[in-house]
Scaffold this motif. Sequence first.
Motif, mmCIF file in Angstrom:
data_model
loop_
_atom_site.group_PDB
_atom_site.id
_atom_site.type_symbol
_atom_site.label_atom_id
_atom_site.label_comp_id
_atom_site.label_asym_id
_atom_site.label_seq_id
_atom_site.Cartn_x
_atom_site.Cartn_y
_atom_site.Cartn_z
ATOM 1 N N PHE A 310 0.836 -1.193 0.000
ATOM 2 C CA PHE A 310 0.000 0.000 0.000
ATOM 3 C C PHE A 310 0.872 1.244 0.000
ATOM 4 N N THR A 311 0.379 2.291 -0.610
ATOM 5 C CA THR A 311 1.129 3.545 -0.634
ATOM 6 C C THR A 311 0.166 4.725 -0.576
ATOM 7 N N ALA A 312 0.654 5.815 0.016
ATOM 8 C CA ALA A 312 -0.113 7.062 0.051
ATOM 9 C C ALA A 312 0.869 8.207 0.171
ATOM 10 N N GLU A 313 0.451 9.377 -0.290
ATOM 11 C CA GLU A 313 1.295 10.560 -0.192
ATOM 12 C C GLU A 313 0.635 11.602 0.696
ATOM 13 N N ALA A 314 1.453 12.420 1.304
ATOM 14 C CA ALA A 314 0.956 13.456 2.210
ATOM 15 C C ALA A 314 1.743 14.735 1.979
#
Length: 376
Positions: A310-314
């Motif tokens: 899983f990946t996400a950016e902030a």
Amino acid sequence: MRYHEGCRYLKTKHWQPLWQSNIANFDALKDSVKSPCIFVAIDFEGLSTKEGEPLGITDIGIAVFPSSPTTSIPDTPSLRNQRLQTFFEQNPIECHWIRLTGKRSFSDTKDTCYFGRLQEIEPAQTEIELVALFESIQQRFNSPLILVGFDLVFELTTIAAHFSQVFQFFSSWVDLQDIVMEISHPKVTHGLRGALRAFGFAPGDLAICGRKSGHNPADDTIRQLAVLVNLLRLRKDITLQIEPRPKREQTGMRRFWHGRAPNPKELYPFTARVYIRGKPLSAILPHWIESVIYVVRGRARMRWGERLEFTAEAGPGDFIYVPPYVPHQEINASADETLECVLMRSDTDAVAINLPDIEPVEKPTTVKWIDPTHVE
């Protein structure tokens, strides 16, 4: 100095008499050997845990050095060509290496030399065994015991939380790191390795740091006593020259921490700046610790999961919550901007285990932010 009245590192209510008997400076250390005394170096290997939690340490090192006005300690040490084995053989030192059975060791022991006899004990019997050992030392030498260490915060907090009966055997205590900092140039917080190097010990005798190379705490207590004896040899007008640690060329991510760790087990913010562009840290597993990351500026990318699937950016103003025991990887998502974050953790121990064998998926699933601030 880190140790002072109301120090946030330690809970001292149950051992105030010893706490107030700190040997706080070089002159006081020199004066301590004007009458017979026994220096007892203690070093723990493992993790810090608070009272009521399972014991986190895996190994204990204890070394005993009897000192008296008749002990032969020259005025000036030889500042080169010293060897730890020779120091051990030429001084009346006894060394104990205690391993707690059933406790997972965080590193293989690969030191150049070993000191002391290995004794294995059950974790539940640790305080009983320590009390018996210190009673024996006290009866055999019949002199005041002085607790010695190099950066004693971990040892003092662990003793206070799990082995409080041990404090009764000591009349005073000294953190050699503070003494070295007082008389050295430059006046910064030096490590055990730097102090040994300044006194001329060979590279193979220097303290080994890090989980990859390993060390055992019994060897470290001998290193601590080597620093102690060399400090006692110094004249009061001598400044100890310690070379700063050489800077390494950065080939991966690096964290810069600002501030000092508070009393364990409380949330406290630190600032982390990620300077390497677009390069990830190794996948890490932070044990029981919860983390909250606040992005100040730049673009952060987080991957997580058993295979980092899983990946996400902030971005600035976003929070990232990392639950306990979750493998994760931190990445600066920008190729031309520094990522700056504030990190808050539920523990102040610097616990992070690299997971070099993890095989991440090639194309992780992107997880989108769904909240009033981030519209799908």
